[in-house]
Design an enzyme around this catalytic site. Structure first.
Site, PDB file in Angstrom:
ATOM      1  CG  HIS A  30      10.128  10.640  -8.573  1.00 55.31           C
ATOM      2  ND1 HIS A  30      10.025  10.033  -7.345  1.00 55.31           N
ATOM      3  CD2 HIS A  30      11.404  11.078  -8.675  1.00 55.31           C
ATOM      4  CE1 HIS A  30      11.203  10.109  -6.732  1.00 55.31           C
ATOM      5  NE2 HIS A  30      12.051  10.738  -7.514  1.00 55.31           N
ATOM      6  CD  GLU A  62      10.225  10.587  -3.809  1.00 58.23           C
ATOM      7  OE1 GLU A  62       9.945  11.744  -4.140  1.00 58.23           O
ATOM      8  OE2 GLU A  62      11.389  10.239  -3.506  1.00 58.23           O
TER       9      GLU A  62
HETATM   10  P1  13P Z   1      18.012  11.593  -3.610  1.00 59.12           P
HETATM   11  O1  13P Z   1      19.108  12.207  -4.463  1.00 59.12           O
HETATM   12  O2  13P Z   1      17.607  12.450  -2.478  1.00 59.12           O
HETATM   13  O3  13P Z   1      18.342  10.187  -3.244  1.00 59.12           O
HETATM   14  O4  13P Z   1      16.706  11.525  -4.567  1.00 59.12           O
HETATM   15  C1  13P Z   1      16.809  11.002  -5.836  1.00 59.12           C
HETATM   16  C2  13P Z   1      15.555  11.278  -6.565  1.00 59.12           C
HETATM   17  O5  13P Z   1      14.523  10.709  -6.283  1.00 59.12           O
HETATM   18  C3  13P Z   1      15.588  12.287  -7.630  1.00 59.12           C
HETATM   19  O6  13P Z   1      14.400  12.294  -8.350  1.00 59.12           O
END
Ligand code: 13P
Length: 246
Positions: A93, A95
């Site tokens: 991911h 993040e």
């Molecule tokens: P959002 O739907 O909050 O934009 O996040 C997407 C996401 O990173 C799913 O892994």
């Protein structure tokens, strides 16, 4: 045809009470039987989720480590997930790539460990705004996938999640054309570097500000095989996204 796939990534959100509410809501909801549904709560709530969620909906970890066991404080192994009834994991991911500084080779090693151990993998890829504006979107995404392919040859249990970083949590969803274009590029790469069969069978899902309002249009695109949903997966509207394919 590829089975529609909708994942819910709860990220670092939720409490025992709110997770139980989400699970109860899903247990009672009318979900399209043709959609594969997987939810990914924080690791602390994986077991709670698995024990309370109805059969037919799977649970994913948000991350996994690439070593089988040992002195790796704070990590979870593939074996531990499987032992707890967790059949999927997210890997790579943005993040984790950006904030936790995971690089392509770490992502590849973890994907290898997960696939070798029998987990399904939701493999995330996607470009930053800067990379998109520099015209590098396809190159960035394909390079992320190539790094994994250097370690993992069998992609039959991988779902590719295309998540442009600029669309995550921003309310700025990619247009259907922007998403479809990258999904096509991913499928062409699958055909070239893996096989025609892998290109036909691999689900490529979209993530980034997916909501009950935009999911139906996105789901109409030929190469969008589902969604990875962040914020909206914490809300009852997640059910509408699961049922987006008409
Ligand atoms: P959002 O739907 O909050 O934009 O996040 C997407 C996401 O990173 C799913 O892994």
């Amino acid at each position: 045809p590829r089975q529609f796939f909708v994942g819910g990534n709860f990220k670092m959100n939720g409490t025992i009470k709110s997770i139980k509410d989400i699970v109860n809501n899903l247990n009672q909801a009318k979900l399209d039987p043709n959609t594969e549904v997987v939810i990914a709560p924080s690791s602390l709530y994986l077991l709670l989720t698995r024990e309370n969620l109805r059969k037919g909906i799977e649970v994913a970890a948000q991350n996994v480590y690439d070593k089988p066991n040992g002195a790796f404080t704070g990590e979870l192994s593939v074996e531990q997930l499987k032992d707890s009834g967790i059949t999927w994991t997210l890997i790579g991911h943005s993040e984790r790539r950006v904030i936790l500084q995971e690089d392509d080779s770490f992502v590849a090693n973890k994907t290898k460990a997960a696939i070798d151990g029998g987990l399904g993998v939701i493999l995330c890829c996607g470009e930053s705004l800067e990379q998109r504006e520099a015209g590098k979107t396809n190159e960035v995404v394909i390079n992320q996938l190539k790094a994994v392919h250097s370690q993992v040859k069998d992609w039959s249990k991988i779902v590719i999640a295309y998540e442009p970083i600029w669309a995550i949590g921003t309310g700025k969803v990619a247009t259907t054309e922007q998403a479809q274009e990258v999904h096509v590029a991913i499928r062409e790469w699958l055909k070239t570097d893996l096989s025609a069969e892998a290109a036909d069978n691999t689900r490529v899902i979209y993530g980034g500000s997916v909501s009950e309002k935009n999911c139906v249009e996105l789901a109409k695109q030929d190469d969008i095989d589902g969604f990875l949903v962040g914020g909206a997966s914490l809300k009852p509207a997640f059910v509408d996204i699961v049922n987006a394919k008409q």
